[in-house]
Design an enzyme around this catalytic site. Sequence first.
Site, PDB file in Angstrom:
ATOM      1  CE1 TYR A 165      10.599  23.119   1.859  1.00  0.00           C
ATOM      2  CE2 TYR A 165      11.215  24.680   3.570  1.00  0.00           C
ATOM      3  CZ  TYR A 165      11.460  24.080   2.352  1.00  0.00           C
ATOM      4  OH  TYR A 165      12.557  24.432   1.623  1.00  0.00           O
ATOM      5  CE  LYS A 199      29.530  30.620  30.964  1.00  0.00           C
ATOM      6  NZ  LYS A 199      29.553  31.299  32.267  1.00  0.00           N
ATOM      7  CG  ASP A 226      32.083  36.839  31.900  1.00  0.00           C
ATOM      8  OD1 ASP A 226      31.831  36.850  30.685  1.00  0.00           O
ATOM      9  OD2 ASP A 226      32.424  35.817  32.522  1.00  0.00           O
ATOM     10  CB  ILE A 270      39.656  46.486  39.003  1.00  0.00           C
ATOM     11  CG1 ILE A 270      39.978  46.282  40.485  1.00  0.00           C
ATOM     12  CG2 ILE A 270      38.548  47.557  38.867  1.00  0.00           C
ATOM     13  CD1 ILE A 270      38.820  45.681  41.304  1.00  0.00           C
TER      14      ILE A 270
HETATM   15  N1  LIG Z   1      33.138  32.242  39.292  1.00  0.00           N
HETATM   16  C1  LIG Z   1      32.502  32.957  38.422  1.00  0.00           C
HETATM   17  O1  LIG Z   1      31.279  32.824  38.246  1.00  0.00           O
HETATM   18  C2  LIG Z   1      33.235  33.969  37.594  1.00  0.00           C
HETATM   19  C3  LIG Z   1      32.505  34.924  36.880  1.00  0.00           C
HETATM   20  C4  LIG Z   1      33.205  35.854  36.105  1.00  0.00           C
HETATM   21  C5  LIG Z   1      34.591  35.835  36.066  1.00  0.00           C
HETATM   22  N2  LIG Z   1      35.248  34.876  36.790  1.00  0.00           N
HETATM   23  C6  LIG Z   1      36.702  34.801  36.738  1.00  0.00           C
HETATM   24  O2  LIG Z   1      37.243  36.078  37.072  1.00  0.00           O
HETATM   25  C7  LIG Z   1      38.415  36.333  36.281  1.00  0.00           C
HETATM   26  C8  LIG Z   1      38.251  37.645  35.539  1.00  0.00           C
HETATM   27  O3  LIG Z   1      37.159  37.569  34.664  1.00  0.00           O
HETATM   28  P1  LIG Z   1      36.713  38.911  33.873  1.00  0.00           P
HETATM   29  O4  LIG Z   1      35.627  38.518  32.931  1.00  0.00           O
HETATM   30  O5  LIG Z   1      36.466  40.010  34.844  1.00  0.00           O
HETATM   31  O6  LIG Z   1      38.041  39.233  33.030  1.00  0.00           O
HETATM   32  P2  LIG Z   1      38.686  40.668  32.674  1.00  0.00           P
HETATM   33  O7  LIG Z   1      39.786  40.366  31.724  1.00  0.00           O
HETATM   34  O8  LIG Z   1      37.658  41.662  32.290  1.00  0.00           O
HETATM   35  O9  LIG Z   1      39.312  41.178  34.070  1.00  0.00           O
HETATM   36  C9  LIG Z   1      40.381  40.535  34.691  1.00  0.00           C
HETATM   37  C10 LIG Z   1      41.109  41.599  35.512  1.00  0.00           C
HETATM   38  O10 LIG Z   1      42.028  40.948  36.396  1.00  0.00           O
HETATM   39  C11 LIG Z   1      43.273  41.617  36.330  1.00  0.00           C
HETATM   40  N3  LIG Z   1      44.316  40.710  36.758  1.00  0.00           N
HETATM   41  C12 LIG Z   1      44.857  39.695  36.087  1.00  0.00           C
HETATM   42  N4  LIG Z   1      45.797  39.081  36.851  1.00  0.00           N
HETATM   43  C13 LIG Z   1      45.832  39.746  38.034  1.00  0.00           C
HETATM   44  C14 LIG Z   1      46.565  39.612  39.245  1.00  0.00           C
HETATM   45  N5  LIG Z   1      47.493  38.647  39.377  1.00  0.00           N
HETATM   46  N6  LIG Z   1      46.336  40.475  40.255  1.00  0.00           N
HETATM   47  C15 LIG Z   1      45.410  41.449  40.120  1.00  0.00           C
HETATM   48  N7  LIG Z   1      44.667  41.638  38.995  1.00  0.00           N
HETATM   49  C16 LIG Z   1      44.890  40.783  37.977  1.00  0.00           C
HETATM   50  C17 LIG Z   1      43.381  42.080  34.882  1.00  0.00           C
HETATM   51  O11 LIG Z   1      44.324  43.141  34.769  1.00  0.00           O
HETATM   52  C18 LIG Z   1      41.936  42.542  34.623  1.00  0.00           C
HETATM   53  O12 LIG Z   1      41.754  43.896  35.001  1.00  0.00           O
HETATM   54  C19 LIG Z   1      38.595  35.110  35.388  1.00  0.00           C
HETATM   55  O13 LIG Z   1      39.485  34.205  36.021  1.00  0.00           O
HETATM   56  C20 LIG Z   1      37.212  34.488  35.363  1.00  0.00           C
HETATM   57  O14 LIG Z   1      37.258  33.070  35.197  1.00  0.00           O
HETATM   58  C21 LIG Z   1      34.618  33.965  37.546  1.00  0.00           C
HETATM   59  O1  LIG Z   2      32.329  30.262  32.952  1.00  0.00           O
HETATM   60  C1  LIG Z   2      32.323  30.185  34.194  1.00  0.00           C
HETATM   61  O2  LIG Z   2      32.493  29.140  34.839  1.00  0.00           O
HETATM   62  C2  LIG Z   2      32.065  31.380  35.020  1.00  0.00           C
HETATM   63  C3  LIG Z   2      32.457  32.692  34.372  1.00  0.00           C
HETATM   64  O3  LIG Z   2      31.631  33.039  33.309  1.00  0.00           O
HETATM   65  C4  LIG Z   2      33.907  32.768  33.995  1.00  0.00           C
HETATM   66  O4  LIG Z   2      34.187  33.408  32.954  1.00  0.00           O
HETATM   67  O5  LIG Z   2      34.721  32.246  34.744  1.00  0.00           O
HETATM   68 MG   LIG Z   3      32.656  34.016  31.763  1.00  0.00          MG
END
Ligand SMILES: NC(=O)c1ccc[n+]([C@@H]2O[C@H](COP(=O)([O-])OP(=O)(O)OC[C@H]3O[C@@H](n4cnc5c(N)ncnc54)[C@H](O)[C@@H]3O)[C@@H](O)[C@H]2O)c1
Ligand SMILES: O=C(O)C[C@H](O)C(=O)O
Ligand SMILES: [Mg+2]
Length: 399
Positions: A34, A89, A157, A190
């Site tokens: 400090y 995280k 993500d 998407i």
């Molecule tokens: N396992 C992992 O490491 C991991 C990493 C990233 C995201 N995820 C998961 O993926 C999902 C999306 O995350 P993101 O950051 O891309 O979110 P985001 O909001 O950018 O995208 C989600 C997309 O899914 C679409 N969607 C929602 N419900 C739907 C359905 N029933 N059918 C088709 N499309 C649908 C939405 O319109 C949107 O375009 C979340 O559930 C998140 O937890 C998992």
């Molecule tokens: O948070 C997680 O477990 C993975 C991913 O970042 C999500 O948003 O689902």
């Molecule tokens: Mg996430």
Amino acid sequence: MKIMDEVMKMHVGGKLETGLKNPIRSMEDLSKVYTPGVAKVCQAIAADQDKAYEYTIKKNSVAVVSDGTAVLGLGDIGPKAAMPVMEGKAALFKQFADVDAFPICLDTKDTEEIIAIVKAIAPTFGGINLEDISSPRCFEIEARLKQELDIPVFHDDQHGTAIVVLAGILNALRVCNKDIKNVKIVVNGIGAAGIAVSKMLLHAGAVNLIGVDRQGAINRAVHYDKPHWSEFALITNPHLEIGSLSEVIQGADVFIGLSAPGALKLGDVKRMAADPIVFAMANPTPEIDPEIAGPYVKVMATGRSDFPNQINNVLCFPGIFRGALDCGATEINEDMKLAAAEAISSVINASDLHETYIMPNAFDPRVVERIREAVIRAALKSGVARIVMGERVTTSSLI
Ligand SMILES: NC(=O)c1ccc[n+]([C@@H]2O[C@H](COP(=O)([O-])OP(=O)(O)OC[C@H]3O[C@@H](n4cnc5c(N)ncnc54)[C@H](O)[C@@H]3O)[C@@H](O)[C@H]2O)c1
Ligand SMILES: O=C(O)C[C@H](O)C(=O)O
Ligand SMILES: [Mg+2]
């Protein structure tokens, strides 16, 4: 109910605390850490800004930044409710890669405000990990910050997910004896993750990839008011398939869910090709219950830690930032991402590869070790590393 009590108990008062590298036990110690001693360090950094990497936490610190608008699959639950995930995280950064990460949850959804805030706090950090910021804002926020900062900016993500999915798909296809060039892949959802995952798989050689969102298959014959979907349509769905998920999943070899709980029905799985691969990655509840789908698929994976084959960006973000920080990378580029995917995939030996073992688990020390090494190599080869042979070189000398 008990497990929920344990979970809540683990979150009482949060999951993080700050700590000291050296105890402060006397007035002499105080005079060094400090005033007056600290002034000398400040002046050294004022004279040479790069010394911030030598004399502050910057060289090992990452901001985990979110606005709480796409938390897991829970959606727009706001910055305070996002904190447990962002603290999580940060805890995983420390546990698996000894990176000092800080959760920064912002009470704004305004793109310009988020960019301005992250730029303003950047001097403290060696890297920015964007998390759970909904699309399409996440695309502009990341792109602008990558342009305007000289430290790695990484929307987990998008790219953490793309990296772990590619690693998983490479190994799952090996189990099924299928070639990425010849398979039909359906990506459901998407958004941030779905677009990045699709681009990474196309980059790795996939050809017949179809994206499906709430309104059905993304098709270049349709006009979209979302520019990211118009761009996506041009590079996917080569056979111009149309219709719902239940229609386009017919004959698909691979389903990758990055959407929402329950989006995939068992009837859909039964319409897939022989030896199907299903990555149901929505969190915390997958697109289909792995125990229901399991008997009908060759490789079943989710994003969860309590089922086999966890496909989760926790396998990527600790190691990729460890590598980027250790070589002083100015960014995390495509070469470094591809290197990270191949490194994760390589942890599973061919002899150990099995339909319930396509991905290492996050506690396998080889994961961070191999990603770090591969990422540093790729950063050096692509000219974005500032620490070469242990010596920090200024950015200008990289040009
Ligand atoms: N396992 C992992 O490491 C991991 C990493 C990233 C995201 N995820 C998961 O993926 C999902 C999306 O995350 P993101 O950051 O891309 O979110 P985001 O909001 O950018 O995208 C989600 C997309 O899914 C679409 N969607 C929602 N419900 C739907 C359905 N029933 N059918 C088709 N499309 C649908 C939405 O319109 C949107 O375009 C979340 O559930 C998140 O937890 C998992
Ligand atoms: O948070 C997680 O477990 C993975 C991913 O970042 C999500 O948003 O689902
Ligand atoms: Mg996430």
